[in-house]
Design a protein around this motif. Structure first.
Motif, short mmCIF file in Angstrom:
data_model
loop_
_atom_site.label_atom_id
_atom_site.label_comp_id
_atom_site.label_asym_id
_atom_site.label_seq_id
_atom_site.Cartn_x
_atom_site.Cartn_y
_atom_site.Cartn_z
N GLU A 16 1.03 5.69 -0.81
CA GLU A 16 0.22 6.89 -0.80
C GLU A 16 0.45 7.68 -2.08
OE1 GLU A 16 0.59 10.78 1.80
OE2 GLU A 16 -0.48 9.22 2.93
N GLU B 291 -9.22 4.32 -2.57
CA GLU B 291 -8.06 3.49 -2.88
C GLU B 291 -8.14 3.02 -4.33
OE1 GLU B 291 -6.18 0.11 -0.27
OE2 GLU B 291 -7.67 -0.80 -1.58
N ALA C 23 -3.43 4.66 -2.09
CA ALA C 23 -4.38 5.42 -1.26
C ALA C 23 -4.25 6.91 -1.55
CB ALA C 23 -4.13 5.14 0.21
N THR D 130 0.85 -1.18 0.00
CA THR D 130 0.00 0.00 0.00
C THR D 130 0.89 1.23 0.00
OG1 THR D 130 -1.76 -1.13 1.22
CG2 THR D 130 -1.80 1.28 1.23
#
Length: 278
Positions: A160, A193, A186, A158
Motif C-alpha cells: 500500500e 494500482e 495500491a 502487493t
C-alpha cells in the motif's frame, strides 16, 4: 503472465473449464438440428438440457477468466483491448444461448427456426471469442507461466502506498542477478494500482515501470539480459538503469525509480511515483 486463478503448480483454471460450455453448446445445436429435421422427441429433450448445461458451465468458466482479466492482463495494453472483446463476446454467447433456450417449449417436439437461428449466431460468437482467447494465450502469453535460464520462480507482492518516502520490497539476498519481482503498489481509497518491477542487475537492485512503451507488455514477465530487460511480446529492450530503449519496436523509455539498501532491507523510493504516473 502467470494466471491469477490457478491450481496445481500454477496451472490456469480458465482453460481447464472452457471445453465444457463449448462441448455443451455444440451438442445443443446438433441435437436441435436433428430434432427439427426428424421430429425426434429424445433429441429435443437432450438439446433442451444441454443448452442450460452450456449456460451454467460458461458462467463457471467466466469466473476465473474475470480474475485473470483483473490480475493477469497488463493494464493500458493492447492485450487489455483483446481481453475486453473476449469477455463481451462470451457474455453475448451466454445471452444468445439463454434466449434460445427460453424459446423452447419443454412439451414441444422440435425447436422453432428462430431458436436455430439464435444458436447459429451464438456459435459464430463462440468461435470469435475462442479466436480472441487464443490470441491472448499464444500471442500475449496471458496465463503462461514460462521460465528462462536462472530466472527463478515468479515473485510478486502487493503493498500500500502510504505516501511516505520508501517502502520495503525485498531482502538483499532474495533475488539473484538476472531475476525480477513484480511490485503492485495500491493507492488507498482510489482503486488504482501502480506496477513496478524490482530487478537485480549486475551492479545491484534496480526498479522501473512494468509497462513496455510499445504495446504495454509486462516487463516483469520478460527476461533480464545483462543490464537490459526484454519485453516478452515483441522483443523491445530497455536499459534497467536509465530506462532508455536499447532495441525496438518501442520508441519511448520506461520510467525508472531509486532503490536503496538499508541494512537487511531493500527499499523502493516512492515519493515521485505519482508524478511519473501522470
Amino acid at each position: 503472465m502467470r494466471s491469477t486463478a490457478r491450481v496445481l503448480k500454477n496451472h490456469p483454471i480458465h482453460p481447464m473449464l472452457i471445453p465444457f460450455p463449448i462441448a455443451f453448446f455444440s451438442a445443443t445445436i446438433l441435437c436441435d438440428i436433428i430434432a427439427r429435421l426428424t421430429g425426434s422427441r429424445d433429441a429435443f429433450v437432450l438439446g433442451y438440457y444441454l443448452g442450460i448445461a452450456g449456460v451454467v458451465t460458461a458462467i463457471l468458466a467466466a469466473l476465473p477468466g474475470l480474475m485473470d482479466y483483473s490480475g493477469s492482463v497488463p493494464p493500458a495494453s493492447s492485450a487489455k483491448k483483446y481481453a475486453i472483446w473476449h469477455m463481451l463476446s462470451n457474455l453475448l454467447v451466454i445471452a444468445v444461448f439463454l434466449a434460445a433456450w427460453f424459446l423452447k417449449r419443454p412439451e414441444g417436439l422440435r425447436p422453432e427456426w428462430s431458436t436455430l437461428i439464435l444458436e447459429a449466431i451464438g456459435a459464430g460468437l463462440l468461435g470469435f471469442a475462442g479466436f480472441l482467447g487464443g490470441t491472448l494465450a499464444y500471442r500475449f502469453q496471458i496465463g503462461v507461466d514460462h521460465y528462462y535460464a536462472e530466472a527463478g520462480q515468479w515473485r510478486e507482492i502487493t503493498i500500500e502506498n502510504t505516501f511516505g518516502d520508501a517502502v520495503i520490497v525485498a531482502t538483499p539476498d532474495e533475488l539473484q542477478v538476472g531475476q525480477m519481482k513484480l511490485i503492485r503498489i495500491a493507492t488507498p481509497n482510489s482503486g488504482q494500482e501502480r506496477r513496478v518491477v524490482l530487478a537485480r542487475g549486475q551492479n545491484g537492485y534496480l526498479a522501473f515501470d512494468d509497462h513496455c512503451t510499445h504495446q504495454g507488455g509486462s516487463l516483469a514477465d520478460g527476461a533480464c539480459i545483462r543490464d537490459y530487460v526484454q519485453c516478452p511480446w515483441h522483443g523491445s529492450q530497455f536499459n534497467m538503469t536509465t530506462g532508455q530503449v536499447n532495441a525496438g519496436p518501442a520508441g519511448q523509455p520506461v520510467s525508472t525509480y531509486e532503490v536503496r539498501q538499508t541494512g537487511s532491507r531493500i527499499e523502493l523510493l516512492i515519493r515521485d511515483l505519482g508524478k511519473r504516473a501522470a
